[in-house]
Design an enzyme around this catalytic site. Structure first.
Site, PDB file in Angstrom:
ATOM      1  CG  ASP A  31      52.272  23.198  -8.289  1.00 25.32           C
ATOM      2  OD1 ASP A  31      51.461  23.109  -9.221  1.00 25.32           O
ATOM      3  OD2 ASP A  31      52.664  22.203  -7.621  1.00 25.32           O
ATOM      4  CB  ILE A  32      51.798  21.766  -3.055  1.00 26.06           C
ATOM      5  CG1 ILE A  32      52.116  21.457  -1.610  1.00 26.06           C
ATOM      6  CG2 ILE A  32      51.504  20.504  -3.853  1.00 26.06           C
ATOM      7  CD1 ILE A  32      50.922  20.925  -0.831  1.00 26.06           C
ATOM      8  CG  ASN A  86      48.613  20.289 -17.827  1.00 27.78           C
ATOM      9  OD1 ASN A  86      49.166  20.412 -18.919  1.00 27.78           O
ATOM     10  ND2 ASN A  86      49.291  20.310 -16.677  1.00 27.78           N
ATOM     11  N   GLY A  92      47.435  15.164 -18.519  1.00 32.30           N
ATOM     12  CA  GLY A  92      47.801  14.899 -17.128  1.00 32.30           C
ATOM     13  C   GLY A  92      47.108  15.779 -16.113  1.00 32.30           C
ATOM     14  CD  GLN A  93      41.912  19.248 -15.692  1.00 34.84           C
ATOM     15  OE1 GLN A  93      41.536  18.978 -16.840  1.00 34.84           O
ATOM     16  NE2 GLN A  93      41.267  20.095 -14.902  1.00 34.84           N
ATOM     17  CG  HIS A  99      45.000  24.232 -12.414  1.00 32.33           C
ATOM     18  ND1 HIS A  99      44.019  23.251 -12.348  1.00 32.33           N
ATOM     19  CD2 HIS A  99      46.149  23.597 -12.719  1.00 32.33           C
ATOM     20  CE1 HIS A  99      44.571  22.069 -12.593  1.00 32.33           C
ATOM     21  NE2 HIS A  99      45.872  22.250 -12.841  1.00 32.33           N
ATOM     22  CG  LEU A 100      47.416  29.896 -17.118  1.00 32.50           C
ATOM     23  CD1 LEU A 100      46.659  30.655 -18.192  1.00 32.50           C
ATOM     24  CD2 LEU A 100      48.484  30.787 -16.517  1.00 32.50           C
ATOM     25  CG  HIS A 101      50.411  24.554 -14.439  1.00 30.00           C
ATOM     26  ND1 HIS A 101      50.944  23.860 -13.377  1.00 30.00           N
ATOM     27  CD2 HIS A 101      49.329  23.838 -14.846  1.00 30.00           C
ATOM     28  CE1 HIS A 101      50.225  22.765 -13.157  1.00 30.00           C
ATOM     29  NE2 HIS A 101      49.240  22.728 -14.024  1.00 30.00           N
TER      30      HIS A 101
HETATM   31  P1  AMP Z   1      47.441  19.585 -13.121  1.00 30.62           P
HETATM   32  O1  AMP Z   1      48.292  18.347 -13.171  1.00 30.62           O
HETATM   33  O2  AMP Z   1      47.586  20.474 -14.330  1.00 30.62           O
HETATM   34  O3  AMP Z   1      45.993  19.264 -12.786  1.00 30.62           O
HETATM   35  O4  AMP Z   1      48.041  20.457 -11.944  1.00 30.62           O
HETATM   36  C1  AMP Z   1      47.648  20.335 -10.611  1.00 30.62           C
HETATM   37  C2  AMP Z   1      48.734  20.992  -9.811  1.00 30.62           C
HETATM   38  O5  AMP Z   1      48.245  21.244  -8.513  1.00 30.62           O
HETATM   39  C3  AMP Z   1      50.006  20.139  -9.647  1.00 30.62           C
HETATM   40  O6  AMP Z   1      51.121  20.832 -10.188  1.00 30.62           O
HETATM   41  C4  AMP Z   1      50.109  19.950  -8.131  1.00 30.62           C
HETATM   42  O7  AMP Z   1      51.444  19.960  -7.660  1.00 30.62           O
HETATM   43  C5  AMP Z   1      49.306  21.132  -7.616  1.00 30.62           C
HETATM   44  N1  AMP Z   1      48.713  20.977  -6.297  1.00 30.62           N
HETATM   45  C6  AMP Z   1      48.039  19.896  -5.817  1.00 30.62           C
HETATM   46  N2  AMP Z   1      47.613  20.139  -4.566  1.00 30.62           N
HETATM   47  C7  AMP Z   1      48.033  21.393  -4.231  1.00 30.62           C
HETATM   48  C8  AMP Z   1      47.917  22.210  -3.079  1.00 30.62           C
HETATM   49  N3  AMP Z   1      47.253  21.795  -1.967  1.00 30.62           N
HETATM   50  N4  AMP Z   1      48.481  23.436  -3.090  1.00 30.62           N
HETATM   51  C9  AMP Z   1      49.140  23.860  -4.182  1.00 30.62           C
HETATM   52  N5  AMP Z   1      49.275  23.152  -5.322  1.00 30.62           N
HETATM   53  C10 AMP Z   1      48.736  21.929  -5.343  1.00 30.62           C
END
Ligand code: AMP
Ligand code: ZN
Length: 113
Positions: A31-32, A86, A92-93, A99-101
């Protein structure tokens, strides 16, 4: 595939990501904006907007098993970790490619905010 989807662009290697796993059906990358020492996102190569649109049980299951495999590789499997998907506004998506965190490497409070 969706032309302007951020995570489809990562799958196509059009934007950089720190990949930790690649297979026929899934990709995982860091995750960034990490919320824990280990924070990896596991996604299907196929574009599916959210869990609400998912129809393929094996794809959803693969996300979880890939996360468990990465947890073992990262050395957090025994201590424990959290996996979260999410879905939509109340969760908060922000990126609409499922995607699975995978979160771990520290104690995680419960319930989440
Ligand atoms: P969500 O809030 O569950 O939709 O998670 C989206 C996730 O994507 C967040 O934790 C962001 O920090 C992550 N994210 C957004 N852009 C990037 C990227 N370019 N590379 C890696 N992670 C990212
Ligand atoms: Zn996508």
């Amino acid at each position: 595939m969706s032309a302007d989807c951020l995570f489809c662009k990562i799958v196509r290697r059009e934007i950089p990501a720190k990949l930790v796993h690649e297979s026929d059906d899934c990709v995982a990358f860091r995750d960034i904006d990490p919320k824990a020492p280990v924070h990896v996102l596991v996604i299907p190569r196929e574009h599916v907007s959210s869990l609400n649109e998912a129809r393929d049980a094996s794809m959803v299951g693969r996300l979880a098993l890939v996360a468990a495999e990465i947890a073992r590789k990262e050395g957090i499997a025994d201590a424990g970790y959290r996996t979260v998907i999410n879905t939509n506004r109340d969760a908060g998506q922000t990126v609409f490619h499922i995607h699975l965190h995978l979160l771990g490497g520290r104690s995680l409070s419960w319930p989440p905010g």
